[in-house]
Write an enzyme that holds these catalytic residues in place. Structure first.
Site, PDB file in Angstrom:
ATOM      1  N   LYS A 154       0.827  -1.212   0.000  1.00 39.61           N
ATOM      2  CA  LYS A 154       0.000   0.000   0.000  1.00 39.61           C
ATOM      3  C   LYS A 154       0.860   1.260   0.000  1.00 39.61           C
ATOM      4  CE  LYS A 154      -2.410  -2.672  -0.477  1.00 39.61           C
ATOM      5  NZ  LYS A 154      -2.452  -4.132  -0.381  1.00 39.61           N
ATOM      6  N   ALA A 194      -3.089 -12.689 -12.838  1.00 39.68           N
ATOM      7  CA  ALA A 194      -3.841 -11.435 -12.719  1.00 39.68           C
ATOM      8  C   ALA A 194      -4.750 -11.521 -11.506  1.00 39.68           C
ATOM      9  CB  ALA A 194      -4.650 -11.182 -13.987  1.00 39.68           C
ATOM     10  N   GLY A 195      -4.172 -11.888 -10.366  1.00 43.18           N
ATOM     11  CA  GLY A 195      -4.923 -11.903  -9.112  1.00 43.18           C
ATOM     12  C   GLY A 195      -4.618 -10.623  -8.344  1.00 43.18           C
ATOM     13  N   VAL A 233       1.081 -16.174  -8.488  1.00 44.90           N
ATOM     14  CA  VAL A 233       0.035 -17.148  -8.834  1.00 44.90           C
ATOM     15  C   VAL A 233      -0.712 -17.651  -7.594  1.00 44.90           C
ATOM     16  CG1 VAL A 233       1.160 -17.892 -10.957  1.00 44.90           C
ATOM     17  CG2 VAL A 233       1.686 -19.064  -8.825  1.00 44.90           C
ATOM     18  N   ASP A 291      -3.990 -17.453   7.529  1.00 46.93           N
ATOM     19  CA  ASP A 291      -3.750 -18.030   6.206  1.00 46.93           C
ATOM     20  C   ASP A 291      -3.459 -19.526   6.239  1.00 46.93           C
ATOM     21  OD1 ASP A 291      -3.989 -15.509   5.121  1.00 46.93           O
ATOM     22  OD2 ASP A 291      -2.023 -15.494   4.149  1.00 46.93           O
ATOM     23  N   HIS A 297     -24.006  14.492   1.903  1.00 48.79           N
ATOM     24  CA  HIS A 297     -23.800  15.017   0.552  1.00 48.79           C
ATOM     25  C   HIS A 297     -22.759  16.118   0.581  1.00 48.79           C
ATOM     26  CE1 HIS A 297     -24.628  16.389  -3.497  1.00 48.79           C
ATOM     27  NE2 HIS A 297     -24.706  17.622  -3.023  1.00 48.79           N
TER      28      HIS A 297
END
Ligand code: FAD
Ligand code: AMP
Length: 474
Positions: free
Chosen positions: A58, A189-190, A277, A319, A451
């Site tokens: 980031k 392309a992940g 990948v 993970d 707004h």
């Protein structure tokens, strides 16, 4: 005699360090073991996320975005600049400073919460004994009433494409290129391929992304992935679909890549190649053969819905277990498990974990996609609203993208929200709250949104489910 702990956590990524802090907050005597060595050669807490994942990516996305805007979009605001340059060393130094600030912050939090931190490799032995092998090779044993395994994940390697840490790299290497490669190849392309490909594209690299699948971001709602792909193409990201990489080698500092597509076997040349990948659960050396914890056939630590492993008193989070490989999912599991150990209720709703891809435009979603609802034959209605029809997005000069809401055709309960556009990483939180509270699209439609804000697109998309959006034709 082995020192006795209520909780021993192995791994100090966002799953493990959060579990350790929460356990300590709950009055449990807690230790956390981590083996990661940072760029300065010293132990560094925070795991993949803080050291080589979420945070450094980031930081580079932000730096490269400023550079890109200065070159491409600030002229629209009447801002001009000449001699625009990018000092890559300074950009990397800024990133490294953020990483060390945050990883050092965890060390501080451990101290403040009285979590005992051990640098080294943790291994679960039988009877919930944990062996630590320190970086100097010395060993010691801790004895635990409860163990939380949070060993994370590692990049997947593909056959015939060996990492060399210089020309052929994983995420860690692509966060540290010392100059912008002229030609960068990306396999996959992940999420990671798109984010890191975007960074170097914005800094001037020619980027070609090879994607084996014929379609783009299949986990993303098709309307949103289509809109995002349009923008990525405008930025010059060359994404080749149905292109499966079969091998790569380095000759005279040039990466020679082999791939197959509809036209058969092909080759391409690059200065650098990023392999992105996907990632796989990591548990090498973590479990003694007789420790009693089993793995799934995909190599993940097998757990139930409360993250309990096959051995009572041993849990696994993040993970290294099933579910999305996302930092916040692991952290929520870490908190839930610490609370369960302390005798409180703890649960993570995997159906409402938000996903974000931090490209330009950002992509964010929660819940089911239209494709998934159709496949499951769940009746739904849908409403959408483009950012180009909101005053705020136009004022920001960021009109790309849309918000799309899927609600049950009969009950109107929100089943999924999908968006791409500016700051959707922040906008998705409202939709997660709505889904957690089992809101209907009518609930969102009746809530007053400030707004001018981008959140008005969420409001209008909810109104549009009932064909009553105000600022577009229904
Ligand atoms: P990890 O962060 O992998 O941490 C595990 C830790 O345990 C590591 O420090 C490891 O060295 C240590 N360890 C493993 N085994 C042992 C052992 N036996 N003994 C001692 N220590 C051990 N997710 C997001 O949500 N948002 C993002 O923006 C995002 N961006 C990403 C960008 C990139 C480039 C990458 C690679 C990943 C990104 N992710 C992102 C994914 C995110 O980093 C992971 O989901 C998250 O780090 C998983 O946390 P974890 O604690 O399970 O594991
Ligand atoms: P993710 O799991 O989101 O990081 O995405 C990884 C992407 O890499 C997926 O879209 C895969 O289809 C893609 N992929 C995997 N192997 C190959 C390959 N050999 N060549 C090209 N793309 C691949």
């Amino acid at each position: 005699m082995a020192e006795q702990f209520d909780v021993v956590v192995i791994g100090a990524g966002p799953a493990g360090y959060v579990a350790a802090i929460r356990a300590a907050q709950l009055g449990l005597k807690t230790a956390c073991i981590d083996k990661f060595i940072g760029k300065n050669g010293k132990p560094s807490l925070g795991g993949t996320c803080l050291n080589v994942g979420c945070i450094p990516s980031k930081a580079l996305l932000d730096s490269s975005k400023h550079f890109y805007n200065l070159n491409h979009s600030y002229a629209d605001h009447g801002i001009s600049a000449s001699n625009i340059g990018i000092d890559i060393a300074q950009m990397l130094a800024r990133k490294d400073k953020i990483v060390s600030q945050l990883t050092g912050g965890i060390a501080g939090l451990f101290k403040a919460n009285k979590v005992s931190a051990y640098a080294g490799f943790g291994k679960l032995l039988k009877d919930k004994q944990v062996q630590i092998t320190a970086h100097d090779g010395s060993t010691q044993i801790l004895s635990a009433k409860h163990v939380i395994l949070a060993s994370g994940s590692v990049p997947i390697q593909i056959p015939n494409v060996a990492f060399d840490g210089n020309h052929i790299v994983d995420n860690q290497g692509a966060l540290d290129f010392t100059q912008t490669p002229k030609r960068l190849g990306v396999i996959g392309a992940g999420v990671i391929g798109l984010e890191l490909g975007s960074v170097w594209r914005r800094l001037g690299a020619e980027v070609v992304v090879f994607e084996a699948m014929p379609e783009f971001l299949t986990a993303v709602d098709a309307d949103v992935s289509r809109a995002a792909l349009r923008e990525f193409k405008k930025q010059g990201l060359d994404i080749r679909f149905g292109a499966k990489v079969t091998g790569a080698s380095v000759e005279n500092s040039v990466v020679k890549l082999g791939f197959t597509d509809a036209n058969g076997a092909q080759t391409a040349e690059f200065d650098k190649l990023l392999v992105a990948v996907g990632r796989r659960a990591y548990s090498e050396g973590l479990l003694a053969a007789d420790c009693g914890v089993s793995l799934t056939d995909r190599g993940q630590i097998a757990v139930d819905e409360h993250c309990a492993t096959s051995l009572a008193g041993v849990y696994a989070v993040g993970d290294c277990v099933r579910g999305p490989m996302l930092a916040h999912k692991g952290s929520e599991e870490g908190i839930a498990v610490a609370e369960i150990i302390a005798g409180k209720p703890g649960h993570v709703n995997l159906d409402t974990v938000p996903w974000v891809i931090y490209t330009e435009p950002e992509i964010a979603w929660v819940g089911k996609t239209e494709q998934e609802l159709k496949a499951a034959q769940i009746p739904f209605k849908t409403g959408s609203f483009p950012f180009a029809a909101t005053g705020r997005a136009l004022a920001m000069n960021e009109p790309a993208g849309l918000v799309k809401i899927l609600a049950h055709a009969e009950t109107d309960r929100i089943l999924g929200v999908h968006m791409c556009g500016a700051n959707v990483s922040e906008l998705i939180a409202e939709c997660v709250v709505a889904m957690e509270f089992h809101a209907s699209s009518e609930d969102l439609a009746r809530i007053c949104h400030a707004h001018p804000t981008l959140s008005e697109a969420v409001h209008e998309a909810a109104l549009s489910v009932d064909k009553r959006a105000i600022h577009r034709q229904n």
